[in-house]
Structure formats: C-alpha cells, structure tokens
Enzyme design. Sequence first.
Site, PDB file in Angstrom:
ATOM      1  N   TYR A  30      86.952  36.645   9.663  1.00 37.32           N
ATOM      2  CA  TYR A  30      85.674  37.012   9.060  1.00 37.32           C
ATOM      3  C   TYR A  30      84.563  36.919  10.117  1.00 37.32           C
ATOM      4  CZ  TYR A  30      81.689  37.156   5.899  1.00 37.32           C
ATOM      5  OH  TYR A  30      80.516  37.511   5.279  1.00 37.32           O
ATOM      6  N   LYS A  82      79.138  22.071 -17.679  1.00 37.11           N
ATOM      7  CA  LYS A  82      77.705  22.042 -17.380  1.00 37.11           C
ATOM      8  C   LYS A  82      77.523  21.468 -15.977  1.00 37.11           C
ATOM      9  CE  LYS A  82      73.245  20.713 -19.266  1.00 37.11           C
ATOM     10  NZ  LYS A  82      72.758  19.931 -18.119  1.00 37.11           N
ATOM     11  N   CYS A 141      90.385 -23.125  -1.406  1.00 35.32           N
ATOM     12  CA  CYS A 141      91.125 -24.282  -0.887  1.00 35.32           C
ATOM     13  C   CYS A 141      90.518 -24.853   0.397  1.00 35.32           C
ATOM     14  CB  CYS A 141      92.593 -23.918  -0.653  1.00 35.32           C
ATOM     15  SG  CYS A 141      92.844 -22.831   0.761  1.00 35.32           S
ATOM     16  N   CYS A 148      92.641 -16.040   3.747  1.00 37.39           N
ATOM     17  CA  CYS A 148      92.793 -17.490   3.676  1.00 37.39           C
ATOM     18  C   CYS A 148      94.142 -17.822   4.304  1.00 37.39           C
ATOM     19  CB  CYS A 148      92.770 -17.916   2.216  1.00 37.39           C
ATOM     20  SG  CYS A 148      93.539 -19.503   1.911  1.00 37.39           S
ATOM     21  N   CYS A 157      97.124 -22.808  -1.196  1.00 36.90           N
ATOM     22  CA  CYS A 157      95.854 -22.384  -1.788  1.00 36.90           C
ATOM     23  C   CYS A 157      96.111 -22.075  -3.261  1.00 36.90           C
ATOM     24  CB  CYS A 157      95.320 -21.151  -1.069  1.00 36.90           C
ATOM     25  SG  CYS A 157      93.880 -20.431  -1.886  1.00 36.90           S
TER      26      CYS A 157
HETATM   27  O1  D41 Z   1      76.068  24.808 -16.049  1.00 37.34           O
HETATM   28  C1  D41 Z   1      74.925  24.660 -16.460  1.00 37.34           C
HETATM   29  N1  D41 Z   1      74.152  23.729 -15.952  1.00 37.34           N
HETATM   30  C2  D41 Z   1      74.384  25.516 -17.571  1.00 37.34           C
HETATM   31  C3  D41 Z   1      73.024  25.489 -17.842  1.00 37.34           C
HETATM   32  C4  D41 Z   1      75.219  26.369 -18.335  1.00 37.34           C
HETATM   33  N2  D41 Z   1      76.557  26.448 -18.091  1.00 37.34           N
HETATM   34  N3  D41 Z   1      74.701  27.115 -19.313  1.00 37.34           N
HETATM   35  C5  D41 Z   1      73.370  27.084 -19.607  1.00 37.34           C
HETATM   36  N4  D41 Z   1      72.895  27.827 -20.620  1.00 37.34           N
HETATM   37  C6  D41 Z   1      71.613  27.799 -20.958  1.00 37.34           C
HETATM   38  C7  D41 Z   1      71.111  28.619 -22.108  1.00 37.34           C
HETATM   39  C8  D41 Z   1      72.124  28.693 -23.208  1.00 37.34           C
HETATM   40  C9  D41 Z   1      69.839  28.024 -22.667  1.00 37.34           C
HETATM   41  C10 D41 Z   1      70.818  29.998 -21.606  1.00 37.34           C
HETATM   42  C11 D41 Z   1      72.483  26.256 -18.854  1.00 37.34           C
HETATM   43  C12 D41 Z   1      71.104  26.290 -19.231  1.00 37.34           C
HETATM   44  N5  D41 Z   1      70.715  27.045 -20.280  1.00 37.34           N
HETATM   45  C13 D41 Z   1      70.065  25.507 -18.570  1.00 37.34           C
HETATM   46  N6  D41 Z   1      70.066  25.072 -17.347  1.00 37.34           N
HETATM   47  C14 D41 Z   1      68.913  24.414 -17.138  1.00 37.34           C
HETATM   48  C15 D41 Z   1      68.180  24.430 -18.248  1.00 37.34           C
HETATM   49  C16 D41 Z   1      68.876  25.126 -19.166  1.00 37.34           C
END
Ligand code: D41
Length: 666
Positions: A35, A114, A410, A425, A431
């Site tokens: 790359y 999340k 000890c 130790c 001990c």
């Molecule tokens: O992975 C995340 N942090 C994440 C954040 C996610 N997977 N989905 C999200 N979906 C939303 C909505 C449903 C409100 C559109 C989000 C966030 N919001 C979010 N991240 C920061 C504030 C809100």
Amino acid sequence: MGSGESKITELRRQLNEYSYRYHVLDDPIVPDAEYDRLLQELVNLENEYPELVTRDSPTQRVGERPLSEFSQVTHDIPMLSLENAFSNEELIAFDKRIRDRLDSAEIQYAAEVKLDGLAISLLYQDGKLVRAATRGDGTTGEDVTANIRTIKSIPLALRLTGFPARLEVRGEVFMTKSGFEELNNRQQAEDEKLFANPRNAAAGSLRQLDPRITAARPLHFLAHGIGIVGSGEIPSSHFDILQSMKTWGLPVSAETERVAGIEECIDFYRKISEKRARLPYEIDGIVFKVDDLKLQAELGFVSRAPRWAVACKFPPEEALTELLDIEVQVGRTGALTPVARLRPVRVGGVTVTNATLHNSDEVQRKDVRAGDTVVIRRAGDVIPEVVRVIAEKRPEASQPFRMPGQCPVCGSPAERVEGEAAIRCTGGLHCSAQAIQSIIHYASRTAMDITGLGEKLVEQLFNTGLVSNIADLYQLEHERVAALERMGDKSAENLLRAIETSKNTHFDKFLYALGIREVGETTARNLALHFQLDEIKKATQADLCQVRDIGPVVADNIVRFFRDEQNLSIIDQVLRSGVNWESGQNDDIADLQGKTFVITGTLASLSRAKAKEKLIAKGAKVSASVSGKTDYLIAGENPGSKLDKARELSINIIDETELLEIIDFA
Ligand code: D41
C-alpha cells in the site's frame, strides 16, 4: 486522457480498494508495505502533474497548515441524545412502551455496541466528503474536517453508486485499546502528557488545530446512523442502511445484529457483556434501535431523544477511590505482594475493597502511596488493579512506599531473586504465612481436593496448633476438631471423611499439591507421565529437562525441593498415612496431551467450567478463541460465531456426547 492521468486514476482506484478491504471488510489483500509503495508512486506522479491533484486523492489526507480556530457548524437535523436504561427492568419497560404505542406484539431491533468515543457527523456531497463536525450540544458543533480527513478508515470518496447525492453519515470516532496503549507509551517516552483513557485520547486528538498531529494519532471511525438524505433512495430499515453504508465504503461495527423481541435483546446484551473485555475497543453499553424507519417516524421523539432508541449502560470498568494503605501479603512461595486496601468502591458491577499492585517495581513505577486517590480498574473477571494515581489529589505529607526488608509475617530476611520481579521471604515453611498457604493449596480442588477444607478452616487448624504441615492433616482427631469454634460433631466428621476420601488420588495431583515453585498442573502432569515418585526424588536437573516444557529454572526448583530433608520427611509421613495412587494410570492421558480445545454454546450435562477442568485434567489445553492452533471445537446448544470460524478453518467439531466419551464423564 494522458498516460499520466490514467495511471493516476488507476492508482487511486487501487489504493481506495485496498483501504476498503482493510478498514471496512477487515480482510486486507495486500501487505501494508505494498500500500505504502503504491501511495508513494501516486505522490510522485502527482508531483509531476500537480494539475491532476484532487481533494479526494488518497495523498490529500493531511493538510499542511494548522488552523487558528475551529468554526461552528449548525446541524440541520439535530444530533439527538440517547435515553438510558440501567437495568433489565428498564429495558423491558422500554420495549413494552414501544409495543403499546405501536400496538404490536413483537418489535425488530437493530442491536449495536455503544462505542465509547465521540459522535461525529460526516457530510458527503455527490459522494465526496465535504464537511465533518463534532456533535457539540447536538445543535451546534465544531468543524473538524481537516482532522477527520486524516482518519484512514473514513473514505474521502464513497464507493460504487446508489448513495444519495447528499448524505450525512453519523458515527463515532474512537481509539482502540492497543492504539491507546501505544500512544501513551510514545507520549511517556517523549515526556508528553498521558491520556487517562482511550476516549480522552480520541477527544484530545480531534481537538488539535494542527491536522499533522491528529494524523499521527491512531483514530478510527464506525458509522452508526444517518442524518440528512438529499436526492436518493435509502433502505427502509436501520440495519439495511448500515449494510448499504458498508458497500459505499463506510466502516460499520461487525457486532451489529438484527434481533426480534425483548428476549433476543437481553441475549445480545449478555453475549456482548461477556465479550466486552476481548473487544479491541472500549464500549460503555448496547444501543437498541427500532429497525423499521416507518415505525421510527411513528414513534418520533421526546425533547432531545428519540422514543425508538435506548442505550443499556454497562457498569463502568474504572472508578476513583482513596487508597487507605498498602499492605504486604506473603504468598505460598514466599513472594511478597503489595496489596492496596481501598475505601470500598463500586466498579465493574461489584464492590471492591482490595486491589493488586503486583510487585514492588510496579508500585515504584506508578508511585502509588497510602492516602492517594487512585483509579481502580476491573475488566471482565480479572482481579481489580490500581491503574494510576491522580497526582493533583496527593496529600502533602505523603511518603513513598518502601518494600520491607523482612517478611512482615515471620521476620525472616526478604530477598530479591536474580532476574525476578518478586521479593521473597526466605523463611520457607518456618514462615506461618507460607505454611498456611501451602496447606490451603494442598487441600484445594485442583490439588488433593479435600472438600470443605478452605482458607478459614486451615487458618483455624494452624493457629490452634492442630496442623503445622500437610502431614498433620492425617493425624487429626475427631474430638479436637469438633471442639474448635464453629465446628461441632457433624462438621468434624465431614472434614475427617473428606480427608480420608482424598487419600485415593492421582500422582500428578499429588505432585501439583506439593506446591513446588512453578510446578503448575500442566508441569505436574508432564512429570507424572515420565517419572515415578522415587525417580523424581533422585532426578538431576538434566533428567528433568528431558520432560516437555520443563526448563532449567523449573528443574532446579524441583531438585531443590526434593533435596530438602524436611520436605522428604513430610512426604514420607503423608504416604505412610495412606495417601496413594495407582501407577501407570496415566496412559489414557497421553491421547489428549497437548491437544487444544475450544468450547462454545451451552452444554446440557455439565458446565463449561467443569468440561474445561475435565479436559485439562486429561492433559488438553482449553483456549477461549478458535485459531489455526485449535484441534477440536466442542459445540453445545446455541453455538456462536466460533462455530462458523471453526468450519472456515476445517477444525474438528464434536458434540456434547462425544465430549462426554472423551472425558469419561459419569
Ligand atoms: O456507538 C455509539 N456511541 C452510538 C451513539 C450508537 N451506536 N448509536 C447512537 N444512536 C444515536 C441516536 C439513536 C440518537 C441517533 C449513538 C448516539 N445517538 C449518540 N451518540 C452521542 C450522543 C448520542
């Protein structure tokens, strides 16, 4: 088109495709060096034909000049926030509210991890990245286009066709756990400030006015939604939108699934919780989104959060607390271990009062002191540890920690062994701490398996003078045991019966139970395959080194152990008390010796932990993930992705019945 021009077009196409394979499909087709070579070739050609340079060329990621400030961006469609659910009940209530509102029996959700990063908006006009902005307060953010362009997993131009002419992609910018570690190591080497966690590191990197600094930071991006859509069609479900974005060259999480109904939501949550510590990036929960866009529209939003989405938060893996004191504990082999006594704090879902500091080097390196405010981390099921000190909160009169020169139990001199981190130790079994620990180890489930003889009882027997070494266990008398506090006739009877039963053992268990330094279960098994007890007693270091996985250090430990008169005398007494094993019983162990197993799914007749223990007892290894080194995959009910992986790698797959045969499970 001139030959320079067509060559440039071809190089860009190739580079973009390689990048897509690497960042989006996670399936690279060329080595990094190839790359880089092509990129350099493109740079050279563009230098030759500067008029052919375009904004979306892979050479144009890093701007030359720092900005003086970030300008403001107003989000035409606000970036909403997420409602939180902190328990199963709250998740169930969320699902019920939705079903009630929609008058529906079962809802399909897109289930996502999340990511613990920063929410970002990317605007693509005719497939070209034209603007990137932070979420800010949801209405107004900052224009971070120059910085975002340096993130290699974000395409400067979308792939293929079919995307809307104007498309706002929303997602998260984050740093992987390993990228964060490397960055902090580099920062430390250059005497620069350290970042507290990957999220702060990502935020700090994106806030740089000089994009050349951002470019040197290991930032990543995963898309999780859309905002503006102008002139064009998009699929009618969230999950399908994510799939489309992937084909357009945008990275999306591989963990996302479509689930139906609350039960599958809860299963997904459990599955990811279990996987969390092994994911390459930090997540702080799960997001469930109603999958059907029509239903989303019907549900709408309240104040700043959509009704159709919810975030189920995980307990945080890190917490702040006060370190009350550093205590030094003595282990079975005499190693002095500093342990932090903490003001109780909830972390990773449990209350933690102690955390390991590993050894004195570690305490020095982190300069941890009594009275400090510290960050405690508990990830998965690992022992809580002290991550670092909050320097600003250190009390004035604090003193650096010093490892004692004597054993705190000890009083024998404590010595550092050449080439080891541990300070030990030198009291050996004189001990009391080592003596007690060696008896606890001897009785433990994986050693002699004396049911009911745990830590507390061993301490009691030792402190009342009834037992000073393992041989004394076999001289215990009913009346004296029954007379102990909290014991009584019944408990005494149970203990003596358990000791009696444990006398019929296996040679490898007995060897392991002796607690020879660095002789764990596997080494003990290998030794038992090669030698009888009398042979081990006489074996030289060279003899022992013939055994699989035994090196000079372990061999030396074994020789020393059997040269010690006290040890030999105790072993003699134990054997005279009736401890015995069948010789030659280890023949069938050889079959599984060194074979690697992975277990997936639920087993009906035994727990995974039990299956693992049985396999290990037969000499097999049990590993957590499928790889080329796996010999067998044991597939129970509801196997996960490990089964697919095993099929891909043509690994032997066996079911529970076959497993039970292998381990003679009755
Ligand atoms: O992975 C995340 N942090 C994440 C954040 C996610 N997977 N989905 C999200 N979906 C939303 C909505 C449903 C409100 C559109 C989000 C966030 N919001 C979010 N991240 C920061 C504030 C809100």
